[in-house]
Design a protein around this motif. Structure first.
Motif, PDB file in Angstrom:
ATOM      1  N   LEU A 365       0.833  -1.209   0.000  1.00 22.60           N
ATOM      2  CA  LEU A 365       0.000   0.000   0.000  1.00 22.60           C
ATOM      3  C   LEU A 365       0.864   1.254   0.000  1.00 22.60           C
ATOM      4  O   LEU A 365       0.500   2.270  -0.621  1.00 22.60           O
ATOM      5  N   GLU A 377      -3.969  -0.152  -4.923  1.00 23.50           N
ATOM      6  CA  GLU A 377      -4.393  -1.288  -4.087  1.00 23.50           C
ATOM      7  C   GLU A 377      -3.231  -2.252  -3.922  1.00 23.50           C
ATOM      8  O   GLU A 377      -2.280  -2.260  -4.716  1.00 23.50           O
ATOM      9  N   ARG A 382      -8.099  -1.985  -1.334  1.00 20.03           N
ATOM     10  CA  ARG A 382      -8.148  -0.773  -2.150  1.00 20.03           C
ATOM     11  C   ARG A 382      -7.961   0.444  -1.247  1.00 20.03           C
ATOM     12  O   ARG A 382      -8.630   0.583  -0.220  1.00 20.03           O
TER      13      ARG A 382
END
Length: 451
Positions: A365, A377, A382
């Motif tokens: 991330l 993501e 996400r």
């Protein structure tokens, strides 16, 4: 970056290192909010960076602020900062002007502090044909164009950076950040806040991404500043995987910092070269730079300022993942972290949100946030979803503070809700303007990002 630390006698027992951090523990009613922000100064007619000296310069800005009641801080004959009350103004290596604000009770005070500071800066800068912009990385300037501030610390760091990474001088001379500094109540509280801060730092990087240009063209990232930090010095940067392990506490953090090579020792107004040397050796009186001498607590405080993880522990926790931006974004950053960490229910909910993320996902991330901001993501997570959930928790945390009698601070989250609603951040808007109305002319970024 930090000004030299002072105070504290010789370190006679290694336990003093952890005790120094532990002295930051405060009851919740004494928790405060500190905000730091950096901005690039430039000449409005040529769009060049400010030199240190001259009639239109960094020094002229500092002298003008000193005339408004700020006390100069000197290194030798050079003015390298200012102080007033519990706030100070310092210089980043390339002349970026940084306000390290006072520790304040609530975010409406932070807004007033920002507005007062910028009004003073504009009063000095406008007649000189100087302006400042809030953006994460210099969009056009090359390394050779950047001035070098007269600080011994920076001279040593510049020489060292090329030996340990590929992007260190870019960070020093051509990036700007906004940072929030927040308190903790106990060792356990520090650990939970640090873990939440590290795990959600990619969300902050995404929400505040504002550096899609470098050296006159798009760089392929939404936050080039974040990309720079991944190529700086692995020994002193990153997401601190050990912080999520059993046994984390002040002593474990101290162990990590002790393993980070030193930059310098500050003595009598001079930075002594200790590049690559060991603070562990210093504790034994075996530092090559100062043989036979043991460190003081101010030496330890200085060394703590030379580690650069995504969230850093001193006698408070620094949230370090965000690009600099507009006034609204400067105020949104401490609002986000205050909401997440200054209410126990919110902090518990934030930890529940991230506690199952593994190291690979957290690091993934981090990379995705710099590349694609809210559209990134990793590990099936996400960033847009994580940001929306984190922002909801922060909103409730600020609501709880208002219920306890503080002024309602939720208004400062509005620009972040706008980003979550659209999926777009400042970097996306800058790229759209570059490809559209600016027709590739990055000179227009200066006015667009002017503070």
């Amino acid at each position: 970056m930090s000004i030299p630390q002072s105070g504290g006698g010789p370190i006679e027992d290694p336990r003093q290192l952890a005790e120094y951090l532990e002295k930051g523990c405060k009851p919740a009613e004494a928790w405060r909010i500190g905000t730091e922000h950096e901005k690039f100064g430039y000449l409005t007619d040529t769009l060049e960076p400010l030199p240190y000296d001259g009639p239109r310069s960094v020094r002229a800005i500092l002298d003008g602020l000193a005339a408004k009641g700020w006390e100069p801080i000197r290194e030798g004959e050079a003015v390298i900062g200012l102080k007033k009350g519990k706030a100070n103004v310092s210089l980043e290596p390339g002349g970026q002007l940084e306000l390290s604000g006072a520790a304040l009770e609530h975010l409406h005070q932070t807004a007033a502090e920002f507005d007062s500071h910028m009004a003073e800066v504009r009063d000095v800068a406008d007649p000189l044909g100087v302006a400042f912009m809030g953006i994460g990385a210099a969009p056009v300037w090359t390394h050779d164009q950047m001035p070098v501030m007269p600080k011994g610390r920076y001279k040593l760091m510049t020489a060292y950076m090329g030996r340990v990474g590929t992007h260190g001088t870019q960070m020093m001379y051509r990036t700007c950040t906004v940072q929030a500094n927040l308190d903790f109540g106990s060792e356990a509280d520090m650990v939970k806040k640090l873990r939440v801060s590290l795990a959600l730092q990619p969300v902050a990087t995404a929400l505040f991404a504002s550096s899609p240009f470098f050296e006159g063209k798009p760089n392929g990232h939404r936050s080039w500043r974040s990309r720079i930090w991944r190529g700086l010095d692995d020994a002193r940067t990153g997401m601190l995987p050990f912080a999520f392990e059993d046994g984390m506490g002040f002593e474990r953090y101290v162990d990590w910092v002790l393993d980070v090579p030193m930059y310098f020792v500050y003595r009598d107004g001079t930075y002594i070269d200790a590049l690559g040397q060991s603070f562990r050796d210093f504790l034994k009186g075996k530092l090559p730079a100062l043989p036979g001498e043991v460190p003081t607590l101010s030496d330890w405080a200085d060394h703590l300022t030379t580690v650069f993880p995504e969230a850093r522990v001193k006698q408070f926790i620094e949230m370090r993942g965000a690009d600099m931006g507009s006034r609204d974004h400067v105020l949104a950053l401490p609002a986000f972290w205050t909401g997440l960490t200054y209410d126990q229910g919110a902090l518990d909910a934030a930890w529940d949100l991230v506690k199952d993320l593994d190291q690979a996902t957290r690091e993934g991330l981090r990379v995705a946030s710099s590349e694609r901001a809210l559209q990134g993501e990793a590990g099936g997570v996400r960033l847009l979803d994580l940001a929306r959930a984190a922002l909801g928790i922060a909103e409730e945390g600020l609501r709880a503070r208002a219920d306890r009698g503080l002024p309602d601070e939720r208004v400062f989250l509005r620009p972040l809700w706008d980003s979550v609603g659209s999926g777009r951040v400042v970097a996306d808007d800058l790229l759209s303007a570059y490809e559209g109305e600016w027709a590739g002319d990055l000179s227009q970024a200066y006015d667009a990002c002017r503070l």
